[in-house]
Design a protein around this motif. Sequence first.
Motif, short mmCIF file in Angstrom:
data_model
loop_
_atom_site.label_atom_id
_atom_site.label_comp_id
_atom_site.label_asym_id
_atom_site.label_seq_id
_atom_site.Cartn_x
_atom_site.Cartn_y
_atom_site.Cartn_z
N LEU A 181 -3.29 0.44 -3.55
CA LEU A 181 -2.84 -1.02 -2.63
C LEU A 181 -2.79 -1.81 -4.03
N GLU B 61 -4.81 6.50 -1.58
CA GLU B 61 -4.04 6.02 -1.58
C GLU B 61 -4.08 4.20 -2.67
N SER C 115 -4.50 -4.08 -8.63
CA SER C 115 -4.16 -3.01 -7.91
C SER C 115 -5.92 -2.60 -7.29
N ALA D 66 0.27 -3.04 5.56
CA ALA D 66 -0.15 -2.68 4.38
C ALA D 66 -1.97 -3.15 5.17
N GLY E 180 0.94 5.25 0.08
CA GLY E 180 -0.29 6.60 -0.37
C GLY E 180 0.25 7.94 0.66
N LEU F 159 1.05 -1.38 0.06
CA LEU F 159 0.58 0.13 -0.34
C LEU F 159 0.87 1.44 0.34
N HIS G 277 -3.21 -1.74 8.28
CA HIS G 277 -3.59 0.18 7.72
C HIS G 277 -4.22 -0.12 6.59
N LEU G 278 -5.05 -1.05 6.05
CA LEU G 278 -6.43 -0.68 5.09
C LEU G 278 -7.75 -1.23 6.14
#
Lengths: 429, 275
Positions: free
Chosen positions: A57, A55, A45, A95, A9, A7, A98-99
């Motif tokens: 991913l 962001e 993606s 990642a 961003g 990720l 965070h998501l």
Amino acid sequence: MDCDIVLVGLNHRSAGVDVRERFALTEHCDPEHWAVPCTGPIRESVILSTCNRVELLAAGKGDVAGQMQRDWAQARHATPAELAPYVYVYKNREAIRHLFSVASSLDSMVIGEPQILGQLKTAYRKAVSSHSTGAILNRLLHKAFSVAKRVRTETSVASSAVSISYAAVELAKRIFGDMHAHNAMLVGAGEMAELAAKHLLQAGISEILVANRTFSRGQDLARQFSGRVIPFEKMTAYLTEVDIIITSTAAQESLIRARDIRTVLKIRKNRPMFFIDIAVPRNIDPDVNGLDNVYLYDIDDLREVVEENQAIRRDEALKANDIVNEEVEHFTAWLTSLDVQPTIVDLIHRSEEIGHKELEKTLKRLGHVDEATHEALEALVGAMVKKLNHDPIMFLKNDGMAQEGNTQRISLVRRIFNLDATGSHLKEL
Amino acid sequence: MISPDLSTGVALALYSGAVITGIFGMLARRLFWSRCGCILAFSAFAFQTLTLALGFHKALPGGLTAGAYFQLMAWFVVLCALIALVKLRQPSTLIFAATLGLMLFVMSTPYLTAVVRLPETLSTAFYALHIGTLFLSLALMALAFAAGGLFLFLENRIKSKRSVKGFWQDMPALSLLDRINAFTVIAGYPLYTLGILSGLVWARPVYGVSMTGDPKEIVSIVIWLLFSILFHNRLTRGWRGRKPAQVAVGIFLLCLFSIFVVNTFMNTHHAFIRN
């Protein structure tokens, strides 16, 4: 892991609004840029671009982060070096965490705000329509939505109002319950009062009356809220009709006094009234709150409610983080278990191949056998292969759930069962 | 016929389950557990209805005992809460009613064999009218008490600008609690009046006079006067909110005094006699 989740961003903490505007990927991009091109190391993606964050991913192998930054900078006609100072990069477990935090609104400027989940769903839909998602990101995004739902259900992270206007409406609901049978009056036209009126309309209030010193401004407001404008001087007379009164005029003296409300209450047969005084200096005599069935909140009272609610949300965010961490573990375990799949497939193929060859040899030695014996021998070999495979497969699957030593376990099974044998080795068998 | 001890035990277990799961659901703000509480409360009510239909009281020594009265009252409380649930769509009403029901059931256990002495001349019609109306109105008063108490607590917090968070956040709005008060007062007052009048009428052939100066009669008349004030002011003077809530709480506390102090410790012809 065969594939990394990366990720890249920037958000309201890492970049100012000018930078966020410059690198936004929604407003100015072509629809084909809803996703980073799935070329080079990038296999899947998704792009999330809101006013507070951009962001990217991706799932892939190799220099995924570098490729994403290059593609992003290129899409915004900038160089990766210009973008780099504002960007954060998370890989795999971080990642995923965070998501999940973003989806659960734990990383938002206002913790618990509901918009981000909708924005993430839109971003995912766009990525799906661009065919840029695959097995990993599909599963990851669906998991993110379910984590967000769990956080909302199991914590109070989004349950209390954190804006003054919304806090006023929440209080009105505590007093009146169903808002459809009630109406409100807007006295004066401040920005916060207008916001409160909007929230009241969303909550289902039946009608909004507007009283403003400048009649034409009052008319404009009434039109905006599909309401009714009344002369400012007759405002007190209308108090018998309305249940919620929001005042925000620049008057230096009290517009509404306790003695006026006593008479009004008699006419209203004590139906409750809720006064929201957002004006400074205050427009409503504080003694009004002392009357039965009358509730008065001024700007300071509402601010206190909001501060208290923000503190509650911060506390709840800690509980929510535990949920996120738990779900990150589950997802990482699933991701890691993907590594063992090829070995399991090889193991089954290999053992079936050996079984098949041994069956052929045995049948040749036996000469002619009837169909029933042939079938029985096939079933015997099949059952033996299946049973012999069971333990190593379970060993792989169970250990696949653990983080440490997964590669070692796979390697061990591959060596024991000679799964990397060349064609000549197989022929020797 | 089901034994009174067994039926009391089963109903107690069901009400306990309803209260534990329901209150947990409300405290933890878990809808699933609140619903479980409501289902268990309804099961307890259905079970009690069944035992009443099967003639539960006939298995008791001397017919209707004081314990049976309490259980009947619990049944009325939950019945009223179910009506309120259908009308107002507030599951918390049923949870609160189940809590009251559980309390009444717990209180009923030591009195299961305590017979209420009744004059021989009184027929079953007397039961239906005097006891039935009074118990139904008492059940309504219990609901008015719960709604009133909650109203006073929540109103105080809103007035004094203190937070209404967590468990209290899911409580009904003040207007709804006031509507419950209005509904229970309007329905309960005529029933209570009928119960008192039937008592006065039937006292004449039994004792020779309508008013014997019995402590229970005096307390009941005081309750009726307070109830009249509440009923009258609610309907004609537009009493709303705090005042009717305060009076409703006071009336129910007086009713509890009447049942547990007057009937148990005072020399009255309504006294519970333990076998």
